[in-house]
Motif scaffolding. Structure first.
Motif, PDB file in Angstrom:
ATOM      1  N   LEU A 203      43.678  55.400  23.150  1.00  0.00           N
ATOM      2  CA  LEU A 203      44.948  56.131  23.109  1.00  0.00           C
ATOM      3  C   LEU A 203      45.535  56.062  21.712  1.00  0.00           C
ATOM      4  O   LEU A 203      45.636  54.973  21.130  1.00  0.00           O
ATOM      5  N   PHE A 204      45.947  57.209  21.192  1.00  0.00           N
ATOM      6  CA  PHE A 204      46.604  57.283  19.885  1.00  0.00           C
ATOM      7  C   PHE A 204      47.885  58.086  20.046  1.00  0.00           C
ATOM      8  O   PHE A 204      47.847  59.260  20.429  1.00  0.00           O
ATOM      9  N   LEU A 205      49.022  57.454  19.775  1.00  0.00           N
ATOM     10  CA  LEU A 205      50.306  58.153  19.792  1.00  0.00           C
ATOM     11  C   LEU A 205      50.699  58.430  18.355  1.00  0.00           C
ATOM     12  O   LEU A 205      51.159  57.548  17.639  1.00  0.00           O
ATOM     13  N   GLY A 206      50.499  59.635  17.929  1.00  0.00           N
ATOM     14  CA  GLY A 206      50.814  59.976  16.553  1.00  0.00           C
ATOM     15  C   GLY A 206      51.480  61.325  16.476  1.00  0.00           C
ATOM     16  O   GLY A 206      52.058  61.820  17.437  1.00  0.00           O
ATOM     17  N   SER A 207      51.408  61.925  15.317  1.00  0.00           N
ATOM     18  CA  SER A 207      51.967  63.248  15.093  1.00  0.00           C
ATOM     19  C   SER A 207      51.291  63.817  13.867  1.00  0.00           C
ATOM     20  O   SER A 207      50.408  63.188  13.269  1.00  0.00           O
ATOM     21  N   ALA A 276      46.189  52.743  31.434  1.00  0.00           N
ATOM     22  CA  ALA A 276      44.846  53.236  31.737  1.00  0.00           C
ATOM     23  C   ALA A 276      43.940  53.263  30.512  1.00  0.00           C
ATOM     24  O   ALA A 276      42.725  53.456  30.650  1.00  0.00           O
ATOM     25  N   ALA A 277      44.502  53.067  29.326  1.00  0.00           N
ATOM     26  CA  ALA A 277      43.710  53.146  28.092  1.00  0.00           C
ATOM     27  C   ALA A 277      42.847  51.904  27.919  1.00  0.00           C
ATOM     28  O   ALA A 277      43.237  50.788  28.271  1.00  0.00           O
ATOM     29  N   THR A 278      41.691  52.093  27.330  1.00  0.00           N
ATOM     30  CA  THR A 278      40.806  50.975  27.006  1.00  0.00           C
ATOM     31  C   THR A 278      41.362  50.179  25.836  1.00  0.00           C
ATOM     32  O   THR A 278      41.379  48.943  25.846  1.00  0.00           O
ATOM     33  N   VAL A 279      41.851  50.890  24.815  1.00  0.00           N
ATOM     34  CA  VAL A 279      42.444  50.280  23.616  1.00  0.00           C
ATOM     35  C   VAL A 279      43.528  51.222  23.119  1.00  0.00           C
ATOM     36  O   VAL A 279      43.377  52.451  23.199  1.00  0.00           O
ATOM     37  N   PHE A 280      44.598  50.655  22.585  1.00  0.00           N
ATOM     38  CA  PHE A 280      45.651  51.459  21.964  1.00  0.00           C
ATOM     39  C   PHE A 280      45.495  51.383  20.453  1.00  0.00           C
ATOM     40  O   PHE A 280      45.403  50.288  19.869  1.00  0.00           O
ATOM     41  N   LEU A 281      45.477  52.541  19.797  1.00  0.00           N
ATOM     42  CA  LEU A 281      45.310  52.639  18.343  1.00  0.00           C
ATOM     43  C   LEU A 281      46.642  52.968  17.688  1.00  0.00           C
ATOM     44  O   LEU A 281      47.265  53.981  18.021  1.00  0.00           O
ATOM     45  N   PHE A 282      47.044  52.138  16.731  1.00  0.00           N
ATOM     46  CA  PHE A 282      48.296  52.392  16.012  1.00  0.00           C
ATOM     47  C   PHE A 282      48.118  52.015  14.535  1.00  0.00           C
ATOM     48  O   PHE A 282      48.826  51.163  14.001  1.00  0.00           O
ATOM     49  N   PRO A 283      47.168  52.678  13.848  1.00  0.00           N
ATOM     50  CA  PRO A 283      46.887  52.349  12.446  1.00  0.00           C
ATOM     51  C   PRO A 283      47.759  53.151  11.480  1.00  0.00           C
ATOM     52  O   PRO A 283      47.268  53.846  10.580  1.00  0.00           O
ATOM     53  N   SER A 284      49.055  53.077  11.653  1.00  0.00           N
ATOM     54  CA  SER A 284      49.982  53.854  10.840  1.00  0.00           C
ATOM     55  C   SER A 284      49.992  53.352   9.396  1.00  0.00           C
ATOM     56  O   SER A 284      49.639  52.205   9.112  1.00  0.00           O
ATOM     57  N   LEU A 285      50.423  54.210   8.499  1.00  0.00           N
ATOM     58  CA  LEU A 285      50.538  53.836   7.091  1.00  0.00           C
ATOM     59  C   LEU A 285      51.891  53.231   6.759  1.00  0.00           C
ATOM     60  O   LEU A 285      52.025  52.489   5.782  1.00  0.00           O
ATOM     61  N   ASN A 286      52.911  53.550   7.563  1.00  0.00           N
ATOM     62  CA  ASN A 286      54.261  53.069   7.247  1.00  0.00           C
ATOM     63  C   ASN A 286      55.119  53.107   8.497  1.00  0.00           C
ATOM     64  O   ASN A 286      55.292  54.169   9.101  1.00  0.00           O
ATOM     65  N   ILE A 304      45.043  47.786  18.394  1.00  0.00           N
ATOM     66  CA  ILE A 304      44.596  47.753  17.004  1.00  0.00           C
ATOM     67  C   ILE A 304      45.696  48.394  16.171  1.00  0.00           C
ATOM     68  O   ILE A 304      46.103  49.524  16.442  1.00  0.00           O
ATOM     69  N   THR A 305      46.177  47.683  15.166  1.00  0.00           N
ATOM     70  CA  THR A 305      47.236  48.245  14.332  1.00  0.00           C
ATOM     71  C   THR A 305      46.986  47.906  12.869  1.00  0.00           C
ATOM     72  O   THR A 305      45.948  47.345  12.505  1.00  0.00           O
ATOM     73  N   SER A 306      47.946  48.225  12.041  1.00  0.00           N
ATOM     74  CA  SER A 306      47.770  48.215  10.593  1.00  0.00           C
ATOM     75  C   SER A 306      48.226  46.903   9.966  1.00  0.00           C
ATOM     76  O   SER A 306      49.115  46.216  10.476  1.00  0.00           O
ATOM     77  N   THR A 307      47.617  46.588   8.827  1.00  0.00           N
ATOM     78  CA  THR A 307      48.032  45.429   8.038  1.00  0.00           C
ATOM     79  C   THR A 307      49.270  45.722   7.195  1.00  0.00           C
ATOM     80  O   THR A 307      49.765  44.836   6.499  1.00  0.00           O
TER      81      THR A 307
END
Length: 394
Positions: A203-207, A276-286, A304-307
């Protein structure tokens, strides 16, 4: 005490970011404070059902020609009628005029950064950022208290405004209990049917905003697809307009077969979509905070998210942190969480512990104490005397 809360966009149907924060804080304040009188200043819109107000909370609908007219003209005129002890503006800006003590929540100063290459911001959004950039320095000079949502944001705001000694208080966001409440079969089925969710998906919640990093998420998913063709990618929003310029025709075909862009995900469906998601992705830049990180954790989904920026502060040791600029690193983390069941369970359990540090009730109590600093000896008037405020003020 008579407290005003500016929440101009609270009633809009598709809420994002600052709208959600304002809504959750108001809900939490209602649960802990039955004594003070609150006046919530909003612009009329469709989502009237988002709040079920107690007797000491009054919705004040204020009409205006546009965002700036609402904030700088209509709002100050409306405020004068209610003899407030304090006004809290919740979304980075507020009225320059007025003699009511002002509290400002400054979530971040991203609006000071020029649009990135490939930005899809509309002319209206660009003008809005210019307005905020011109306003913010003058506004903070008249604020009695400035709040922000993370220690990172406090540091970044001081740097961006070149005011290293600027007094600011951190008021963390929280996570609603509805994300950790067990889901009914009806909730799961409704989400699955409404968004046609596959059996296994990231799952990726972005824009389309470049800082959400959708291009690198799609690049990472293509890399991951070389070892697993069964797990899909579900994304909020619409297919990126620049897709064909980012990828080859073959890559676009692969993405069209294995990705789903499902549009806006309704608030009532979010817990089921996360869970229901296997993994949530949130690798935002800011990010000034990164509320979806906590929401996914509360639903029992590894993250999984950003450093970068505020995301390590929010995620703690309960997520995999990767460089958002390296699709291969993100793809590797995706593979790791799919294949390593021990790591998955470790992160899920850590996530359940991490969310305990972020409570809307705790934040509301902190906010209530801040409001109390501005209590006056003005004669109390019962909330029912002001129910006429629940109407449109031009």
């Amino acid at each position: 005490m008579r407290i005003g809360i500016e929440a101009q966009r609270l009633l809009r149907p598709q809420k994002h970011g600052m709208d959600v924060v304002a809504l959750e804080l108001i809900r939490a304040l209602q649960s802990i404070d039955q004594e003070n009188s609150y006046f919530i200043f909003v612009r009329p819109d469709q989502d009237e059902a988002c709040l079920n107000l107690r007797d000491n909370f009054t919705l004040v609908r204020v009409t205006a020609f546009n965002y700036i007219h609402w904030e700088q003209v209509a709002l100050p005129l409306a405020i004068r009628r209610y003899k407030l002890d304090v006004l809290h503006c919740t979304a980075n800006t507020g009225p320059l005029l007025g003699n009511v003590p002002l509290i400002l929540t400054l979530h971040d100063t991203m609006f000071l950064t020029p649009p990135a290459a490939g930005s899809t911001a509309t002319a209206y959004q660009r003008f809005g950022n210019q307005y905020r950039a011109l306003l913010v320095r003058r506004l903070i000079a008249r604020c009695q208290t400035i709040l922000t949502v993370s220690s990172f944001s406090r540091q970044q705001i001081r740097s961006d405004l070149n005011q290293p000694q600027l007094a600011m208080e951190v008021l963390h966001n929280g996570v609603s209990p509805r994300f950790s409440t067990p889901l009914s079969l009806a909730q799961r089925c409704r989400a699955q049917t409404r968004y046609q969710l596959p059996a296994r998906y990231f799952l990726f919640l972005g824009s389309a905003d470049p800082r959400k990093n959708v291009k690198n998420v799609l690049r990472a998913f293509l890399l991951y697809g070389t070892i697993d063709e069964t797990t899909r990618l579900v994304c909020s929003g619409q297919w990126p307009a620049a897709l064909s310029t980012w990828f080859t025709a073959e890559e676009c075909l692969q993405l069209s077969r294995r990705c789903q862009f499902v549009g806006y995900i309704r608030a009532e469906d979010l817990p089921a979509v996360y869970a229901a998601a296997t993994v949530f992705l949130f690798p935002s830049l800011n990010e000034g905070f990164g509320l979806p990180i906590l929401e996914a954790m509360a639903c029992g989904t590894p993250v999984i998210t950003s450093t970068l920026t505020a995301m390590p502060e929010v995620a703690g040791q309960a997520a995999l942190l990767i460089s958002p600029h390296r699709p291969a690193e993100l793809a590797g983390a995706m593979q790791q969480l799919v294949q390593d069941t021990v790591l998955r369970q470790t992160l899920i359990q850590r996530g359940k512990q991490q969310i305990n540090q972020f409570s809307w009730t705790a934040s509301a109590r902190q906010l209530q104490a801040i409001y109390q600093r501005y209590a006056t000896d003005v004669k109390a008037i019962t909330p029912t005397d002001y129910r006429l405020a629940d109407s449109v003020i031009p």
